[in-house]
Write an enzyme that holds these catalytic residues in place. Structure first.
Site, PDB file in Angstrom:
ATOM      1  N   SER A  90       7.853   3.809   0.092  1.00 55.79           N
ATOM      2  CA  SER A  90       6.808   3.094  -0.622  1.00 55.79           C
ATOM      3  C   SER A  90       6.790   3.465  -2.104  1.00 55.79           C
ATOM      4  CB  SER A  90       5.448   3.401   0.008  1.00 55.79           C
ATOM      5  OG  SER A  90       4.413   2.746  -0.688  1.00 55.79           O
TER       6      SER A  90
ATOM      7  N   SER B  43       0.854  -1.187   0.000  1.00 55.09           N
ATOM      8  CA  SER B  43       0.000   0.000   0.000  1.00 55.09           C
ATOM      9  C   SER B  43       0.890   1.237   0.000  1.00 55.09           C
ATOM     10  CB  SER B  43      -0.904   0.003   1.230  1.00 55.09           C
ATOM     11  OG  SER B  43      -1.749   1.131   1.235  1.00 55.09           O
ATOM     12  N   GLU B  44       0.553   2.232  -0.836  1.00 58.95           N
ATOM     13  CA  GLU B  44       1.464   3.369  -1.009  1.00 58.95           C
ATOM     14  C   GLU B  44       1.581   4.261   0.215  1.00 58.95           C
ATOM     15  OE1 GLU B  44      -2.142   4.524  -3.710  1.00 58.95           O
ATOM     16  OE2 GLU B  44      -1.133   2.697  -3.094  1.00 58.95           O
ATOM     17  N   ASN B  45       0.703   4.084   1.207  1.00 63.58           N
ATOM     18  CA  ASN B  45       0.860   4.870   2.436  1.00 63.58           C
ATOM     19  C   ASN B  45       1.893   4.265   3.382  1.00 63.58           C
ATOM     20  OD1 ASN B  45      -1.088   2.782   2.834  1.00 63.58           O
ATOM     21  ND2 ASN B  45      -1.664   3.710   4.772  1.00 63.58           N
TER      22      ASN B  45
END
Length: 219
Positions: A88, A46-48
């Site tokens: 990320s 997940s990009e967070n």
């Protein structure tokens, strides 16, 4: 009969392979986490800042501080790690994601995708979509085949601002599974009970149809 959100997620999960690193976009793609085949080793990113995302939590396992990019609460699998968004996005931009699953407003026969903006409407924004479409070679878009007004979302040419150009190879809609190549849509599978004629009528771009288009299975 059009596929449900859960059936869309189940069909996408069939495209996963052992050892894959996978990024799931906001909306229907997040549901894929619930349908990873038993025994398959897949790491969801997940990009967070989470690698090793698990299924959605039960009430007992819910941790309000543990969320995905869509701000939904999630779980972590064994071996998961947390990090900042800069790291990320370095993973994403560096081409280290094996499969990306995204939602979209429109896709066209050239593999262009429009997924972040509808002029005059309040949309959440770009998020990590532009980085994901630029950094991944293997992208599946999942969306409804047509708008609620019956207008096709599989077009000759996208009409909305583009998220990425020439990057989409496969599209799973509530009616069909389609491959994009050579400036055309190729019909691979159809939803159970949905006819080729129904799909053709709701596809604006050129659709190539083989003599026998199988129905999707979910076993």
């Amino acid at each position: 009969m059009a596929l449900s959100r859960e059936q869309l997620a189940m069909r996408v999960a069939q495209e996963l392979q052992d050892g894959y690193y996978v990024n799931l976009g906001i909306g229907i793609p997040t549901l894929v986490a619930n349908y990873i085949p038993p025994g398959m080793d897949v790491m969801l990113q997940s990009e967070n800042g989470l690698l090793g995302m698990g299924a959605f939590p039960t009430e007992e396992s819910l941790d309000a501080d543990l969320i995905n990019a869509g701000k939904q609460t999630v779980t972590m699998v064994k071996g998961a790690s947390l990090f900042d968004s800069a790291e990320s996005f370095a993973m994403i931009r560096g081409g280290h994601v094996d499969l990306t699953v995204l939602g979209a407003f429109e896709v066209d026969v050239e593999g262009n995708i429009a997924s972040y903006m509808i002029p005059g409407k309040l949309i959440k924004g770009m998020g990590g979509a532009m980085d994901l479409v630029a950094g991944a070679d293997n992208i599946i878009v999942t969306m409804t085949h047509a708008s609620k007004h019956g207008q096709s979302k599989l077009l000759k040419q996208c009409t909305l601002p583009l998220t990425g150009k020439g990057c989409i190879k496969k599209v799973l809609t509530d009616l069909a599974f389609i491959e994009i190549k050579d400036g055309k849509f190729y019909l691979l599978e159809r939803a159970p009970g949905v006819s080729v004629e129904e799909i053709q009528a709701l596809t604006d771009g050129e659709l190539v149809i083989s003599d026998d288009v199988p129905e999707m299975t979910f076993s």
